[in-house]
Design a protein around this motif. Structure first.
Motif, short mmCIF file in Angstrom:
data_model
loop_
_atom_site.label_atom_id
_atom_site.label_comp_id
_atom_site.label_asym_id
_atom_site.label_seq_id
_atom_site.Cartn_x
_atom_site.Cartn_y
_atom_site.Cartn_z
N ASP A 27 0.77 -1.23 0.00
CA ASP A 27 0.00 0.00 0.00
C ASP A 27 0.81 1.30 0.00
O ASP A 27 0.35 2.28 -0.56
CB ASP A 27 -0.96 0.02 1.19
N THR A 31 -0.21 5.39 -1.10
CA THR A 31 -0.37 6.38 -0.03
C THR A 31 0.54 7.57 -0.26
O THR A 31 0.13 8.73 -0.11
CB THR A 31 -0.05 5.74 1.34
N GLN A 35 -0.50 11.45 -0.93
CA GLN A 35 0.03 12.53 -0.10
C GLN A 35 0.71 13.59 -0.95
O GLN A 35 0.54 14.80 -0.73
CB GLN A 35 1.01 11.97 0.94
#
Length: 242
Positions: A27, A31, A35
């Protein structure tokens, strides 16, 4: 027996480690990308808020006013840009990129060379005329009286010089690629590039303050000044032409 148990433990560990590694790395890339996208979007929103304040206040635009416009605190603004110098550099890149796009379009227009020279000069002058407060923020220090809200330690001249150098180098590259200037052509292209940018900047700065003539007249006068050897130089063989 002990060796068999030891081998069994090694095999179990070997099986567990890839599984743990696979689960841990599935993951984070997504992520991180989310971000980064969110950070870039937030940074763009803050620059747009800074633009609104600069359009209103010009060189007097303060970090406090920009933070208030963005609906955040000053420390959060510092977190994104470091200080006023960092914010200035981000705004300078934003506006210089847009200006360079316009100058390249003028230089690439399918018209005679004299017309392209005039169009390039006019593009620069039109840009500073359309957003004079942005120009003043980028090129001139604030003359505001000392006060509690004033940002200190910010030298606009130190930050604006790289902007002009970048424009000079970009123009020098265009000249070097398009004109056959003979021996020493690369050096001459850089002299011309920085000289033309310096002329545009100084003449434009004076004109924006005093408005002694129309923009069209100033373009004609500056083009006349440039037209000597620039008119006589031949296009580089195989190049896009100037």
């Amino acid at each position: 027996m002990e060796n068999t148990q030891h081998d069994s433990r090694q095999q179990a560990t070997a099986v567990e480690q890839p599984a743990a590694g696979h689960g841990a790395s599935a993951d984070p890339p997504d992520t991180v990308r989310r971000q980064q996208t969110a950070t870039e979007r937030r940074r763009r929103e803050l620059l747009e808020a800074a633009d609104r304040v600069v359009l209103r206040d010009g060189p007097d635009a303060s970090m406090n006013a920009i933070a208030a416009e963005a609906g955040i605190t000053k420390p959060i603004l510092y977190r994104h840009f470091g200080d006023k110098g960092g914010l200035y550099r981000a705004l300078a890149v934003r506006h210089t990129d847009a200006l360079l796009d316009g100058l390249r379009a003028a230089l690439d227009s399918p018209v005679p060379r004299r017309d392209r020279v005039e169009a390039t000069l006019d593009t620069y002058l039109a840009a500073i005329e359309a957003r004079p407060q942005v120009y003043r923020f980028l090129m001139h220090p604030s003359d505001e009286a000392p006060g509690a809200d004033k940002d200190t330690g910010f030298d606009v001249g130190r930050h604006s010089a790289p902007l002009l150098r970048r424009l000079g180098e970009e123009l020098a590259q265009v000249i070097g690629e398009r004109l056959d200037l003979g021996p020493g052509g690369e050096e001459l292209a850089r002299v011309w590039g920085h000289g033309i940018v310096g002329m545009m900047h100084a003449a434009g700065d004076w004109w924006l303050r005093e408005r002694p003539c129309s923009r069209a007249q100033l373009v004609q006068h500056l083009a006349d000044l440039l037209w000597g050897r620039l008119a006589a130089a031949g296009d580089r063989l195989g190049g896009p032409g100037f």
